[in-house]
Design an enzyme around this catalytic site. Structure first.
Site, PDB file in Angstrom:
ATOM      1  N   LYS B  50       0.931   2.353   9.092  1.00  0.00           N
ATOM      2  CA  LYS B  50      -0.613   2.486   8.408  1.00  0.00           C
ATOM      3  C   LYS B  50      -0.793   1.749   9.206  1.00  0.00           C
ATOM      4  O   LYS B  50      -2.240   1.867   9.972  1.00  0.00           O
ATOM      5  CB  LYS B  50      -0.308   2.129   6.916  1.00  0.00           C
ATOM      6  CG  LYS B  50      -0.656   3.592   6.058  1.00  0.00           C
ATOM      7  CD  LYS B  50      -0.299   3.129   4.034  1.00  0.00           C
ATOM      8  CE  LYS B  50      -0.025   3.841   3.460  1.00  0.00           C
ATOM      9  NZ  LYS B  50       0.016   3.452   2.848  1.00  0.00           N
ATOM     10  N   GLN B  94      -0.142  -1.333  -1.361  1.00  0.00           N
ATOM     11  CA  GLN B  94       1.206  -0.553  -1.229  1.00  0.00           C
ATOM     12  C   GLN B  94       1.155  -0.771  -3.242  1.00  0.00           C
ATOM     13  O   GLN B  94       2.280  -1.914  -3.495  1.00  0.00           O
ATOM     14  CB  GLN B  94       1.745  -0.793  -0.314  1.00  0.00           C
ATOM     15  CG  GLN B  94       2.835  -0.216   0.475  1.00  0.00           C
ATOM     16  CD  GLN B  94       2.256   1.627  -0.408  1.00  0.00           C
ATOM     17  OE1 GLN B  94       1.658   1.260   1.548  1.00  0.00           O
ATOM     18  NE2 GLN B  94       3.131   2.683  -0.190  1.00  0.00           N
ATOM     19  N   ASP B 117      -7.528   4.690  -1.179  1.00  0.00           N
ATOM     20  CA  ASP B 117      -6.384   4.738  -2.027  1.00  0.00           C
ATOM     21  C   ASP B 117      -7.066   6.144  -3.316  1.00  0.00           C
ATOM     22  O   ASP B 117      -6.006   6.780  -3.134  1.00  0.00           O
ATOM     23  CB  ASP B 117      -5.425   4.320  -2.727  1.00  0.00           C
ATOM     24  CG  ASP B 117      -4.141   4.223  -1.991  1.00  0.00           C
ATOM     25  OD1 ASP B 117      -4.050   4.637  -1.246  1.00  0.00           O
ATOM     26  OD2 ASP B 117      -3.363   2.993  -2.156  1.00  0.00           O
TER      27      ASP B 117
END
Lengths: 290, 290
Positions: B50, B94, B117
């Site tokens: 990422k 995460q 997200d």
């Protein structure tokens, strides 16, 4: 064979009684405030019924009637005042609002913990991800009606006809949570009648008078009719019909809700259940489920 | 007949390039911060990728690596600091987090406008009611892949296999918004293979290696495979497979995504698109769509 008629009036009465009993048992007086702007006659009737049934359940009901000319800023100010009032557990702003007021902004301003209509995006989001939330009343009523026939909805083929934010989508989310296999069908669906005819449980929420005919229904299926459509009766008067052609549908369905007397009465019963839930949260007590 | 293989790697590259170009054109440098707690090896790889691709797009990428023992309070404090940092447009924590940290609480603490997200309940709610929001990356990728085959998804019979909050449910919501007829099927669905075999568009997101066989697929259907499952190859090593038995499926499908190289690469591309969107909002510029 004629279908079982699901008596929404009776179930609503039972739930309102249980809500009233639970509130008494918990020693709390839930407070519901309804805000109405303008003179829409249908809204006036809804609001009157809501307040009447709120008081009949032993809750504290109050009403704010504002003129059509009320500014958005003043409405938002009222909502904020109600947000800060600890005696108000539930706030319902009756829709539709006059054109000069943004309904989304008003809904977003309501404290999500007092949003007994379940329309605040955070409540929609909690419902979408399966977290405990204030669930929109009519969809909740649909599930309770379906459960009178199928106490366990697991594995049922459910078809939701309609994809509105206030009925179709939340009903679909609740059915997924109940482990049904859920199809959302709508005006763009191909072979709509065939898709509906696969349903063990059909929830019709499109707002089109008697759209769902006999051949749209699987023999023995359960049909929940959310539609409330006023049509001319040919004698100069009008009558209420659902989204389902009731007379022919009841010859093939296993169970069906009538219009009126099906989903309609459940909405206010679930509104009271939501208000009790909000009051329990505010008072730090466990909220009963219905 | 053999299916068209949908090249997710190529599409992801194209989108990353367009995102980079748009950011340059708008004169902004979007900032994405990734927070990782603990030493989960798969998460380490994801985070490294990422950050690498963030920087390759000309964005500002940063990383916070916290030890497994980090307290929930300290993680929340970091999130709040990032919420208040105007150079950070996107925050990604995460998952999974260590057991002593409540992931829902962490997600709710992220500023919804920086929640790239798309997991914050308010973003889930906006998606559910069709308002503009930060949409979860993998579901967004599935739609973009499907649109390479069907630029218009209106009226398609779509079946979403799986009902997780991070893939199945948001994919279904996006497909409803695109006017597909959408069925959500899952482990409790009866005759699962028959339900899937009705799909013009099948999105498999159950996390079960090669569950979907040839006879589950309608001839000519488009198959989007979200699964990433590691299986033993019988030679002491392992390989990645999807939720679809690719080799037999490609003989009957019209188009299919491979694993790896299908949905996987799209996730980070959509993460960058979300970060650009969040940066545009923060800077008061119109957000491009992809």
């Amino acid at each position: 064979m004629s279908a079982t008629i699901i008596d929404g009036k009776l179930l609503a009465e039972t739930i309102r009684q249980r809500v009233a009993d639970e509130a008494k048992r918990l020693g709390i007086t839930p407070g519901l405030t309804v805000v109405i702007v303008g003179e829409d006659p249908a809204s006036q009737v809804y609001v009157r019924n809501k307040v009447k049934q709120t008081e009949a359940a032993g809750f504290h009901g109050s009403e704010h009637r504002l003129p059509e000319s009320t500014s958005e800023a003043n409405l938002l100010k009222l909502v904020q005042t109600l947000n800060n009032d600890p005696s108000v557990h539930g706030i319902l702003v009756q829709l539709p609002l006059p054109d000069h007021i943004d309904p989304d902004l008003v809904i977003r301003t309501i404290d999500p913990a007092k949003d007994v209509d379940g329309f605040h995006p955070i409540n929609a989001g909690k419902l979408a991800v399966g977290q405990d939330s204030l669930v929109p009343c009519t969809p909740q009523g649909c599930i309770l009606l379906a459960k009178t026939v199928h106490p366990d909805l697991t594995g049922l083929n459910a078809v939701v006809l309609g994809r509105s934010n206030i009925v179709g989508k939340p009903v679909a989310q609740l059915l997924i949570q109940e482990s049904a296999t859920v199809t959302v069908a709508h005006s763009k669906t191909q072979d709509l009648s065939d898709v509906c005819a696969r349903a063990d449980l059909l929830v019709a929420a499109v707002g089109r008078a008697e759209l769902v005919k006999r051949h749209w229904i699987k023999p023995g299926a359960t049909v929940i009719d959310v539609g409330i459509n006023r049509v001319a009766d040919g004698l100069g008067k009008s009558r209420l019909v659902g989204d389902v052609a009731f007379n022919e549908a009841k010859e093939i369905a296993g169970a069906i809700t009538p219009v009126p007397g099906g989903v309609g009465p459940m909405t206010i019963a679930c509104l009271l259940a939501n208000t009790l839930k909000a009051a329990c949260w505010a008072e730090g007590k466990p909220a009963p489920t219905f």
